[in-house]
Design a protein around this motif. Sequence first.
Motif, PDB file in Angstrom:
ATOM      1  N   CYS A 148      86.488  88.461 146.322  1.00  0.00           N
ATOM      2  CA  CYS A 148      85.854  88.340 147.640  1.00  0.00           C
ATOM      3  C   CYS A 148      85.633  86.871 147.926  1.00  0.00           C
ATOM      4  O   CYS A 148      85.300  86.097 147.038  1.00  0.00           O
ATOM      5  CB  CYS A 148      84.521  89.081 147.656  1.00  0.00           C
TER       6      CYS A 148
ATOM      7  N   CYS B  26      82.511  84.695 152.372  1.00  0.00           N
ATOM      8  CA  CYS B  26      82.738  83.924 153.588  1.00  0.00           C
ATOM      9  C   CYS B  26      81.450  83.389 154.209  1.00  0.00           C
ATOM     10  O   CYS B  26      80.384  83.986 154.086  1.00  0.00           O
ATOM     11  CB  CYS B  26      83.434  84.804 154.617  1.00  0.00           C
TER      12      CYS B  26
ATOM     13  N   CYS C 118      82.576  91.447 157.186  1.00  0.00           N
ATOM     14  CA  CYS C 118      82.091  92.683 156.573  1.00  0.00           C
ATOM     15  C   CYS C 118      80.618  92.878 156.911  1.00  0.00           C
ATOM     16  O   CYS C 118      80.193  93.968 157.279  1.00  0.00           O
ATOM     17  CB  CYS C 118      82.277  92.627 155.060  1.00  0.00           C
TER      18      CYS C 118
ATOM     19  N   CYS D  12      86.485  93.709 156.629  1.00  0.00           N
ATOM     20  CA  CYS D  12      86.963  92.622 155.768  1.00  0.00           C
ATOM     21  C   CYS D  12      88.475  92.500 155.860  1.00  0.00           C
ATOM     22  O   CYS D  12      89.196  93.424 155.505  1.00  0.00           O
ATOM     23  CB  CYS D  12      86.572  92.853 154.316  1.00  0.00           C
TER      24      CYS D  12
HETATM   25  S1  SF4 Z   1      84.711  89.439 154.846  1.00  0.00           S
HETATM   26 FE1  SF4 Z   1      83.092  89.944 153.399  1.00  0.00          FE
HETATM   27  S2  SF4 Z   1      84.066  91.130 151.745  1.00  0.00           S
HETATM   28 FE2  SF4 Z   1      85.681  90.151 152.950  1.00  0.00          FE
HETATM   29  S3  SF4 Z   1      86.122  88.293 151.821  1.00  0.00           S
HETATM   30 FE3  SF4 Z   1      84.623  87.737 153.400  1.00  0.00          FE
HETATM   31  S4  SF4 Z   1      82.609  87.983 152.430  1.00  0.00           S
HETATM   32 FE4  SF4 Z   1      84.131  88.998 151.109  1.00  0.00          FE
END
Ligand code: SF4
Lengths: 242, 552
Positions: free
Chosen positions: B179, B182, B187, B222
């Motif tokens: 993961c 981000c 998500c 995600c």
């Molecule tokens: S959107 Fe959420 S689950 Fe997907 S990579 Fe980014 S932090 Fe991780």
Amino acid sequence: MNTLLWVVLPYVVLAIFVFGHLWRYRYDQFGWTTRSSELYERRLLRIGSPLFHVGILFVLLGHVAGLVVPQRWTQWLGVSETGYHWAAIVLGTLAGVCTLGGLALLIYRRRTVGPVFMATTRNDKLMYLLLAVTLLLGLGTTVISNVLGEYDYRRTVSPWFRSIFLLHPEGDLMAGAPPTFHLHVLAAFALFAVWPFTRLVHMLTAPLGYLTRPYIVYRSRAGAPGDPARARPPAADARRGF
Amino acid sequence: MRVMTQLAMVMNLDKCIGCHTCSVTCKQVWTNRAGTEYVWFNNVETRPGQGYPRRYEDQDRWKGGWETDRRGRLRLRAGGRFKKLATIFANPLMPNIRDYYEPWTYDYDTLFTAPEQEHTPVARPRSLISGRPMKVEWSANWDDDLAGDPSPDPVLQSVSEQVKLEFEKTFMFFLPRICEHCLNPSCVASCPSGALYKRSEDGIVLVDQDRCRGWRMCVTGCPYKKVYFNHRTGKAEKCTFCFPRVEVGIPTICAETCVGRLRYIGPVLYDADRVAGAAAVPDERDLVEAQKSVLLDPEDPAVQEAARESGVRDDWLEACRRSPVHKLIFEYGVALPLHPEYRTMPMVWYIPPLSPVVDALGRTGHDGEDAGNLFGAIDALRIPVDYLAGLFTAGDPAPVREVLRKLAAMRSHMREVNLGRVPDPAVSASVGMTPPLIESMYRLLAIAEYGDRYVIPLADPDQGPGSEELNTGCGLDFAGGPGMDGPFGEASGRPRPVAVENFHALRHRQDTDELGEPPGRRPARRVNLLNWDGKGLPEGLFPPRSRSRDDS
Ligand code: SF4
Ligand code: SF4
């Protein structure tokens, strides 16, 4: 007997429903989930699930209109008796058929799709049974009492329903209703009594807050200095945080 | 300015040998349970290739991440709040188990129970989902080492028309993925219950298992498909950046066990107020720079001042200044984010591999360590560079080329040093670096010590061994394990605590030569076997022997 069925029992069920939910919310947050099986199978679910859920929402609305709203109010609003009657029959039957159709599809899917059947617990089976029986009897009541022979439940069943919440139960009103109503209500009692202990609890946490909250949620590490959560019993937020 | 800290990772792809050690250790620690059989928080993909789940990068289909609308505002690609709630009864964009793979085990029992017979009995594969015998046709790394046909790779398809790679002439490298934690996590934004959250102290994105209700919108949200649905508990789960480990200053399991020692962990400072604006820049190709501009320079006194005001502790600030991640992104300028075009501001960065270029050069019979040859090849070889640009810079080849030239310069510079010759300063100058800078970059990339690769400040300043207990769930909490089973089946009820001191003890054991327990520590109540490294017998590993047995 009548007092037992239509006065005592409703309160018992109500108590189980309310305190069961409170207890479960307090002690079993982790078990509080829809336990979706979409990962295994999507084709049937995509039709069945929305059909059932939207149907049941309308059924709920119908019950609110029929049971909670007194006849006086609709009359005062100028809704004629026949107009109301027809709306109830058409919408009620439509919603009922949608719900039952959806449920039938979902039960068929549960039985025939291997992984979904594997993931079905005994708890689920009981819940499905009660749900199906209640819905069938409910639809039956609508059809029988409205189409075959008219029965004005808004003078008996509805006041009885309201009287329970007004803490002035009038069991006799309900005792006089036709047996189909009795059966439907008894099945519903059973359903509501097991409700807090099944996955149906997900209904109570329908995520309406999503509409108003900001998109990105920040939280402080539980137990970090200066965090109010530190005072709480061990790191409530961080636990199982994966 | 609202300064926040983020633990970020950099992976140096040139050093990844595709051994999957990281995936396996991660799986043993986090997803070795019923309901997560198909889940790999860390997976290693062969590129070009379809990835896991299959073709997850095809956002026209899966609609992960963010996009900008006609007025230039950021919105979720899969639809906003109302659409989410309207489709909550059956999420149309969720990958099926077959898009990941159907997990299986083997029917080992037949090997033991088979009667005497002419042919050797075989253990047949059985699905872990349906329990039935199954044919194994796909898995998380099915096209490992280009075993499959790379042509369905969405990145490859978008690169150019000449994608019909001839198989022998093709290039290959490995892309380990976790993961991205981000800065602008889609998500989190997709979760109707608000169960996913980003921690303000270290930026780790987590799912609150108590608040998750199983609506599955995060899986769709995600774009990297790094949130997974546990089909037994009915809750979403994702990579935790091993928070119980990093909180006490030890690296994630994947980094710790990486055979190539290619992962770097360190904190960076960022301005939380500028994230949304930077993620919404109109041109996709500006996203890398926009993402960098959100990160703050820890040497800047104004930033330090603002950071202290926002509550960043001094030891964290100091760690940010020593952070290898910050150095690789800014000082050396060789780290790039994965798929910035998803606009989630991913915080796992990658140093793109030079090896496809070197390999291609080697095949032509040229010297793959000569600066001139390498520079020429980087400019001439379109397919690898464009492909890497499709992964790391939203298709802009210039930054990729710049990074590759730096790596090429380092390569030829260090060869001269190793051969005892005087390196030509023109080589380093041509990539805008000085010989000392190139050499310090070489040290970090090639021979850095543990303490230089992982700069991880403690989460809690007064956290000493045994000072605090943390509830984190336990490796024994699998179905049927001793930890779990509430009244509603699978894992309902309360978890048991695991002690933070176990992790401290682990760290102690890692940098000590003695066997057994560190001195002066109060005995652990229980030992988490997953943290046992096999050295000695930690106290509490076995229950105390009863006296009568001792006597006999
Ligand atoms: S959107 Fe959420 S689950 Fe997907 S990579 Fe980014 S932090 Fe991780
Ligand atoms: S352990 Fe390291 S070298 Fe091996 S696959 Fe994972 S990242 Fe690559």
